[in-house]
Design a protein around this motif. Structure first.
Motif, short mmCIF file in Angstrom:
data_model
loop_
_atom_site.label_atom_id
_atom_site.label_comp_id
_atom_site.label_asym_id
_atom_site.label_seq_id
_atom_site.Cartn_x
_atom_site.Cartn_y
_atom_site.Cartn_z
N LEU A 13 0.83 -1.21 0.00
CA LEU A 13 0.00 0.00 0.00
C LEU A 13 0.86 1.27 0.00
O LEU A 13 0.54 2.25 -0.68
N THR A 14 1.96 1.23 0.73
CA THR A 14 2.88 2.38 0.74
C THR A 14 3.50 2.57 -0.64
O THR A 14 3.60 3.69 -1.15
N GLY A 15 3.93 1.49 -1.26
CA GLY A 15 4.48 1.57 -2.61
C GLY A 15 3.46 2.08 -3.60
O GLY A 15 3.78 2.89 -4.49
N LEU A 20 1.63 6.65 -6.89
CA LEU A 20 0.57 7.55 -7.32
C LEU A 20 0.90 9.01 -7.01
O LEU A 20 0.58 9.91 -7.79
N VAL A 21 1.54 9.26 -5.87
CA VAL A 21 1.82 10.63 -5.43
C VAL A 21 2.89 11.28 -6.30
O VAL A 21 2.76 12.45 -6.67
N LYS A 22 3.94 10.54 -6.66
CA LYS A 22 5.02 11.12 -7.45
C LYS A 22 4.54 11.66 -8.80
O LYS A 22 4.83 12.81 -9.14
N LEU A 25 2.44 14.86 -8.24
CA LEU A 25 3.25 16.03 -7.94
C LEU A 25 3.91 16.58 -9.20
O LEU A 25 3.98 17.79 -9.40
N ALA A 26 4.39 15.69 -10.05
CA ALA A 26 4.99 16.13 -11.31
C ALA A 26 3.94 16.81 -12.19
O ALA A 26 4.22 17.84 -12.83
N LEU A 27 2.75 16.25 -12.23
CA LEU A 27 1.66 16.84 -13.01
C LEU A 27 1.28 18.21 -12.46
O LEU A 27 1.05 19.15 -13.22
N ASN A 28 1.24 18.34 -11.15
CA ASN A 28 0.92 19.61 -10.53
C ASN A 28 1.97 20.67 -10.89
O ASN A 28 1.64 21.81 -11.21
#
Length: 84
Positions: A13-15, A20-22, A25-28
């Motif tokens: 779940l952490t992976g 998903l977060v990385k 953040l790049a898209l943002n």
């Protein structure tokens, strides 16, 4: 469930969360840069449009001046031709 199963589920779940977060953040960051670029383009387009309007006004004023001069020359030519 055993302790190792719980640990492996938490690791997975952490992976998944990190994977998903990385990209998010790049898209943002990309969206922020694009927003700034569009803002700059809008300001430049407004400046170009204002300058274009000024240039067109000068061109049309010059065209009106030329029209007056041409009419004056035509009158002169007509007067000269009538004398002959």
């Amino acid at each position: 469930m055993t302790e190792w199963t719980v640990v492996s589920v938490l690791v997975v779940l952490t992976g998944l969360g990190v994977s998903l977060v990385k990209p998010l953040l790049a898209l943002n960051g990309a969206l922020t840069r694009l927003t700034d670029a569009v803002g700059v383009l809008e300001r430049e387009l407004a400046n170009i449009s204002a300058h274009n309007d000024e240039s067109h006004a000068r061109i049309w004023e010059q065209e009106r001046l030329h029209d007056r001069e041409l009419r004056d020359h035509e009158k002169r030519i007509l007067l000269l031709e009538e004398r002959e």
